[in-house]
Scaffold this motif. Sequence first.
Motif, short mmCIF file in Angstrom:
data_model
loop_
_atom_site.label_atom_id
_atom_site.label_comp_id
_atom_site.label_asym_id
_atom_site.label_seq_id
_atom_site.Cartn_x
_atom_site.Cartn_y
_atom_site.Cartn_z
N UNK A 180 -3.54 4.17 22.76
CA UNK A 180 -2.69 5.21 23.11
C UNK A 180 -1.58 5.16 22.30
N UNK A 181 -0.97 4.51 22.35
CA UNK A 181 0.23 4.20 21.19
C UNK A 181 0.20 4.74 19.51
N UNK A 182 -1.15 5.15 19.22
CA UNK A 182 -1.44 5.45 17.79
C UNK A 182 -1.01 6.00 17.24
N UNK A 183 -0.23 7.06 17.25
CA UNK A 183 0.27 8.68 17.34
C UNK A 183 -0.83 9.01 15.71
N UNK A 184 -0.86 8.40 14.87
CA UNK A 184 -1.17 9.16 13.67
C UNK A 184 -1.47 7.70 12.51
N UNK A 185 -2.26 7.72 11.95
CA UNK A 185 -3.14 6.60 11.04
C UNK A 185 -3.47 7.46 9.42
N UNK A 186 -3.20 7.28 8.45
CA UNK A 186 -4.04 7.82 7.08
C UNK A 186 -4.39 6.68 6.20
N UNK A 187 -5.54 6.71 5.53
CA UNK A 187 -6.31 5.95 4.80
C UNK A 187 -5.99 6.35 3.69
N UNK A 188 -6.46 5.21 2.80
CA UNK A 188 -6.28 5.01 0.87
C UNK A 188 -7.45 4.46 0.79
N UNK A 189 -8.93 5.17 0.44
CA UNK A 189 -9.95 4.05 -0.13
C UNK A 189 -9.23 3.37 -1.84
N UNK A 190 -9.53 2.63 -1.90
CA UNK A 190 -9.63 1.44 -2.92
C UNK A 190 -10.86 2.29 -4.14
N UNK A 191 -9.82 2.64 -4.80
CA UNK A 191 -11.53 2.91 -5.87
C UNK A 191 -11.24 1.11 -6.99
N UNK A 192 -9.70 0.99 -7.18
CA UNK A 192 -9.91 -0.06 -8.75
C UNK A 192 -8.99 -1.13 -7.70
N UNK A 193 -9.44 -2.21 -7.34
CA UNK A 193 -8.52 -3.59 -7.62
C UNK A 193 -8.57 -4.11 -8.17
N UNK A 194 -7.35 -2.93 -8.64
CA UNK A 194 -6.14 -3.51 -10.58
C UNK A 194 -6.11 -5.04 -10.66
N UNK A 195 -5.41 -5.62 -9.39
CA UNK A 195 -4.53 -6.27 -8.90
C UNK A 195 -4.57 -7.39 -8.15
N UNK A 196 -5.23 -8.48 -7.47
CA UNK A 196 -5.32 -8.99 -5.92
C UNK A 196 -4.97 -9.59 -5.72
N UNK A 197 -4.51 -10.73 -5.68
CA UNK A 197 -3.32 -11.96 -5.21
C UNK A 197 -2.26 -12.13 -4.49
N UNK A 198 -1.75 -13.23 -4.01
CA UNK A 198 -0.57 -13.70 -3.27
C UNK A 198 -0.11 -14.35 -3.94
#
Lengths: 157, 157
Positions: free
Chosen positions: A134-152
Motif C-alpha cells: 500500500x505504501x507504493x504510490x507509483x513505479x516506472x520501469x525501464x527495460x534494458x536493451x543493451x547492458x553497455x557497461x556492467x560492473x562494480x
Amino acid sequence: MPASQSLDSFDRAILAILQKDNTTPQRVIGEAVNLSAPAVQRRIKRMEETGIIRANVVLVDPAKVGHPITLFVEVEVESERAELIDAAKRSFVAVPEVQQCYYVTGDADFILVVTVATMADYEALTRRLFFENNNVKRFRTFVAMDRVKVGLEVPLG
Amino acid sequence: MPASQSLDSFDRAILAILQKDNTTPQRVIGEAVNLSAPAVQRRIKRMEETGIIRANVVLVDPAKVGHPITLFVEVEVESERAELIDAAKRSFVAVPEVQQCYYVTGDADFILVVTVATMADYEALTRRLFFENNNVKRFRTFVAMDRVKVGLEVPLG
DNA sequence: ATCTGATTGCAAGTTTGTTTCGTCTGGATG
DNA sequence: CATCCAGACGAAACAAACTTGCAATCAGAT
C-alpha cells in the motif's frame, strides 16, 4: 605506512588488479607493484579485515543462466515514515531478482535493478512488490536493451 | 550431461557458491555439491571458457576508497541515430566513474550508475559528458542516500 | 549387446598461498 | 644524539590448493 592510514599507493595498485581479476597470483601482483608475495598477501588480508574489500566473487553472465532481461524500476512511496521505508527496504532486499536497491533523493524514492527470465516473471514480481504494498504510490520501469557497461569497479586514482 | 547443455544442477550449485565467495576451496565446494575437487575444477573451467563466468573479482567498498557518492543518471538524447547512440555508449564506457551504463527503453535512453568522491567531481563530469555533448537533450540525477543492496548476483533457481 | 563420447574419482605432480624468522626503517622518547 | 619500539619488509620453509594423466563408469545410440 598503511597501519593507521587505510590506503597507500601499494594498496591502490593491488586493488586495481584484484578488481579486474582476483585470481592473479600474489607473486605476479608483487612483481607488478614491486613488493614480495607475502607483503601483498598481508595487505590483501588487512583490506579484507577492514572492509575495504567487501567480497571475492565471480561475475555471472545473466543471459547465459536464463535471466536475459534486466530492468530498472523507479519506485515512489506514499509515506516516507522511517518504519515504512525500512519495511520497503527489507522487502526489496529479500527478493533475489532484485540485484541492486538504492534509496535515493529526487523524483523517486527507490531505484531497483532487477534481473528476470521473462516479462511474465517481472509482472508477477511487480504484483508482489508493488501492487500488494500500500505504501507504493507509483513505479516506472525501464527495460534494458543493451547492458553497455556492467560492473562494480571503483576508480582508484 | 553438461557437454552440450550449458548448465546442470551441479553447475548451478557451484555457481551459487562462487557468486558468494570465489575463494572457497574446490574441495569444500566438492563436499557441498557431492563431487570430487577435480570435477568441480573442470566445471568451473568450462564455465569460464563458455563465458557463463565472466570474471573473478573483488568487490570494493566505494566509501572506504574515497568514493562516498553514488548517483543514478537518466539520460535522454536528441537523436537515436545508430551512430550517435554508439558514440554516446563509447563516451560513457570510457569514463571510470561510470560503473554501469544501460541503454534502455522508456522515458530515458540511458541509465548510468556513477561513483564519485565529491559533488564537485560530479558537476565536472556532467559538463564533460552531457553539456558538451550536443546529442544529450536532458538528464536527471538521483543521489543515493543508502546503498540498500548492491551486487551483481544472478538468482539460480 | 556393444560401441562411443563424456564425466568421474584417484593419485601424482605442480603451482600457489601462508607462516616463520631475522632485518630494516621511521618516529617518539629519554 | 642515542635508544627504543612498532610496523613492514624479504627470503625461505611449509602447507594447502590447483592441475593433469589415467583407468573406470555411465548414458545414449547403433
